[in-house]
Design a protein around this motif. Structure first.
Motif, PDB file in Angstrom:
ATOM      1  N   GLY A  22       0.797  -1.210   0.000  1.00  0.00           N
ATOM      2  CA  GLY A  22       0.000   0.000   0.000  1.00  0.00           C
ATOM      3  C   GLY A  22       0.832   1.263   0.000  1.00  0.00           C
ATOM      4  N   TYR A  39      -6.714   0.559  -5.820  1.00  0.00           N
ATOM      5  CA  TYR A  39      -6.287  -0.546  -4.960  1.00  0.00           C
ATOM      6  C   TYR A  39      -5.082  -1.196  -5.625  1.00  0.00           C
ATOM      7  CZ  TYR A  39      -6.539  -4.432  -1.699  1.00  0.00           C
ATOM      8  OH  TYR A  39      -6.252  -5.344  -0.705  1.00  0.00           O
ATOM      9  N   LYS A  70      -4.688   0.671  -0.149  1.00  0.00           N
ATOM     10  CA  LYS A  70      -5.395  -0.602  -0.005  1.00  0.00           C
ATOM     11  C   LYS A  70      -6.689  -0.390   0.775  1.00  0.00           C
ATOM     12  CE  LYS A  70      -2.228  -4.396  -0.648  1.00  0.00           C
ATOM     13  NZ  LYS A  70      -1.745  -5.679  -0.101  1.00  0.00           N
ATOM     14  N   THR A  71      -7.448   0.613   0.357  1.00  0.00           N
ATOM     15  CA  THR A  71      -8.701   0.914   1.033  1.00  0.00           C
ATOM     16  C   THR A  71      -9.688  -0.231   0.837  1.00  0.00           C
ATOM     17  OG1 THR A  71      -8.342   3.254   0.580  1.00  0.00           O
ATOM     18  CG2 THR A  71     -10.546   2.596   1.301  1.00  0.00           C
ATOM     19  N   GLU A  72     -10.222  -0.748   1.918  1.00  0.00           N
ATOM     20  CA  GLU A  72     -11.157  -1.869   1.852  1.00  0.00           C
ATOM     21  C   GLU A  72     -12.545  -1.393   1.427  1.00  0.00           C
ATOM     22  OE1 GLU A  72     -10.302  -4.930   2.132  1.00  0.00           O
ATOM     23  OE2 GLU A  72      -8.259  -4.632   2.848  1.00  0.00           O
ATOM     24  N   SER A  92     -11.299  -0.511  -7.898  1.00  0.00           N
ATOM     25  CA  SER A  92     -11.417  -1.140  -6.591  1.00  0.00           C
ATOM     26  C   SER A  92     -11.302  -2.656  -6.643  1.00  0.00           C
ATOM     27  CB  SER A  92     -12.756  -0.754  -5.953  1.00  0.00           C
ATOM     28  OG  SER A  92     -12.819  -1.189  -4.617  1.00  0.00           O
ATOM     29  N   ASP A  93     -10.866  -3.203  -5.508  1.00  0.00           N
ATOM     30  CA  ASP A  93     -10.752  -4.646  -5.332  1.00  0.00           C
ATOM     31  C   ASP A  93     -12.139  -5.206  -5.023  1.00  0.00           C
ATOM     32  OD1 ASP A  93      -8.871  -6.878  -5.237  1.00  0.00           O
ATOM     33  OD2 ASP A  93      -9.317  -6.981  -3.107  1.00  0.00           O
ATOM     34  N   THR A 370     -14.045  -7.323  -8.900  1.00  0.00           N
ATOM     35  CA  THR A 370     -13.402  -6.011  -8.953  1.00  0.00           C
ATOM     36  C   THR A 370     -14.207  -5.126  -9.904  1.00  0.00           C
ATOM     37  OG1 THR A 370     -11.953  -6.652 -10.777  1.00  0.00           O
ATOM     38  CG2 THR A 370     -11.128  -7.008  -8.539  1.00  0.00           C
TER      39      THR A 370
END
Length: 515
Positions: A22, A39, A70-72, A92-93, A370
């Motif tokens: 990150g 991400y 690495k924002t969830e 985004s993941d 994603t």
């Protein structure tokens, strides 16, 4: 001893030289800019930094600023819902897209989907598959509405050290699973019996067949879902997402009778793979059962060639080599020169496969959830749409692949020169996923309430089990820790966990979301 000390020294050096994946964007907030949250796990930031810089130079309007990290998902959702997000666009993941749409947090980008873009003069919709067009459409067939775009395609399963296989004579010289000579899978096992014989040969030769991360054991699920899908074939496996249709063996499946799908023989075969190929003594590294992280597992796999007991294969996804770039550079001073490849699964007795003759190998796409989406509160919607169109030209899509050796989940091409810039592993992934007629990439293709944000099941549910009253989530650790648990017992434990009565409770919790 010297080799082992060398490996230890490299691992210690990596602990100091490699930082986390990150990172944060510096500088203050400027409302005149477009902020893009990226991400970066597995793919890094360089590719988007370069594309954003090119876009800023060639387009008028607001400038794009990349914010890597690495924002969830839960943080993204909560900030959007609270109206505190300063981000305009998210790459985004893991995403619960249905929830974001349900909460009315995303901007409608439908009007750019048909626009012809780039020198190829092709629209985003034309680069999407029929199933993607259906999955991302929140409107109707006649009046489609799109709030997001597909992001990554990540074939997951077994990666093998082709250099090791070649130098040690583990390739038999004949056609591989595709049944043809002169293709990328030459010499690999054609049948499951051949594969099991390979494992015995590896172990007897002092080579450990497998490694996987025990901290994130869901990585083993990549292989298990691939086997399950390959065995069941496209129609019957897809029922595990749609819950609507007819299973060849189980009959009609509806959302109310989804519990029947845990009786699919493909699930049973996946569990037998665990019992026969992952649990036998000497078939997996010690770290596979000792809560080892994915990055440490990758490092040990890479460096195992320097030891007396190398590891032949790792269970992971196509991002792993790019994520491990620092390890290669620290240990070997070069990256991309070693020949790692995805291993197409062999043919299992009784499988339906993905071709009319019952053949065809499957890889599970973990990144099927994603997505790229736009904050509904953005003040730069028109500029954001122009940026998204640029990002979906073949130029930008190929730039992502060349920089990361990973894939975007769209139809695009590479030039011969671009293909040559990929690592050996990147070339193998591209060839299998984009060019081979023997490979199917499978994953989520439905927004059924049974598997979206309203459901108590979500992702891990496919391998949850109740055995003698105790809960289990992953069969490898269960069978390793309790040797009385077999594939048959674990399969029954899954059916106990999701019995007809238990399924009724699950369905009742989401039935109001069915239209």
């Amino acid at each position: 001893m010297k080799k082992k000390l060398t490996v230890l020294a490299v691992l210690l050096a990596l602990a100091f030289t490699l930082g986390a994946c990150g990172g944060g964007g510096g500088g203050g907030y400027n409302a005149e800019n477009i902020y893009v949250s990226l991400y970066i796990g597995g793919v890094g930031r360089e590719w988007l930094d370069e594309l954003a810089a090119e876009y800023n130079e060639t387009h008028d309007g607001a400038d794009v600023v990349v914010q890597p990290g690495k924002t969830e998902y839960a943080t993204i959702r909560d900030e959007l819902r609270a109206g505190t997000s300063k981000v305009d666009v998210y790459f985004s993941d893991v995403v619960q897209l249905e929830e974001l749409v349900y909460l009315d947090l995303l901007a409608d980008i439908s009007d750019i989907m048909d626009d012809k873009i780039g020198e190829e003069n092709e629209s985003i919709l034309e680069k999407m598959s029929d199933s993607q067009k259906k999955f991302y459409n929140f409107g109707t067939e006649s009046e489609p509405v799109y709030y997001a775009l597909p992001y990554q395609e990540t074939p997951c399963g077994i990666v093998y050290d082709h250099d090791l296989f070649s130098t040690r004579g583990f390739l038999d010289g004949g056609p591989g699973p595709d049944g043809k000579t002169g293709t990328v899978d030459d010499g690999l096992p054609q049948t499951y019996d051949d594969f099991k014989e390979l494992l015995r040969t590896l172990a007897q030769s002092g080579v450990t067949p497998f490694a996987w991360t025990s901290e994130y054991e869901f990585y083993t699920g990549f292989v298990l879902r691939s086997i399950w899908a390959q065995y069941e074939g496209v129609n019957d496996f897809d029922l595990n997402y749609t819950f609507e249709g007819t299973d060849e063996q189980l009959g009609k499946i509806t959302p109310q009778t989804g519990w029947k799908l845990f009786q699919q023989e493909g699930l049973h075969q996946a569990l037998k793979f665990v019992e026969e190929c992952m649990i036998p003594e000497g078939y997996a590294t010690e770290g596979s059962f000792k809560r080892t992280s994915h990055t440490v597992t990758q490092d040990r796999f890479i460096l195992s060639e320097l030891t007396d007991t190398p590891t032949a294969m790792i269970m992971t996804g196509s991002w792993w080599e790019n994520e491990s770039k620092g390890t290669f550079l620290s240990a070997y001073k070069e990256y991309g020169t070693r020949d790692f490849r995805l291993l197409p699964l062999p043919k299992f007795d009784g499988q339906k496969g993905y071709k009319e003759d019952g053949t065809g190998s499957a890889f599970f796409n973990w990144n099927d959830n994603t997505a790229i989406f736009v904050n509904k509160q953005t003040k730069h919607l028109d500029d954001v749409k122009e940026f998204l169109k640029f990002m979906h030209t073949d130029y930008a899509l190929s730039k992502f692949t060349v920089a990361t050796n990973c894939l975007r989940a769209l139809d695009y091409s590479l030039t011969e020169d671009q293909y040559k810039q990929l690592t050996k592993f990147g070339q193998n992934v591209w060839t299998l996923a984009k060019e081979s007629d023997n490979i199917e990439i499978v994953g989520k293709n439905s927004r059924s309430p049974l598997i979206n944000f309203t459901s108590p099941m979500l992702d891990n549910y496919r391998f949850d089990a109740t055995i003698n009253g105790a809960p289990y989530s992953w069969p490898a650790s269960a069978m390793h820790d309790d040797t009385t648990i077999t594939a048959d017992i674990y399969w029954q434990g899954i059916q106990t966990k999701y019995s007809e009565a238990q399924w009724a409770t699950i369905y009742d919790s989401v039935k109001n979301y069915f239209s």
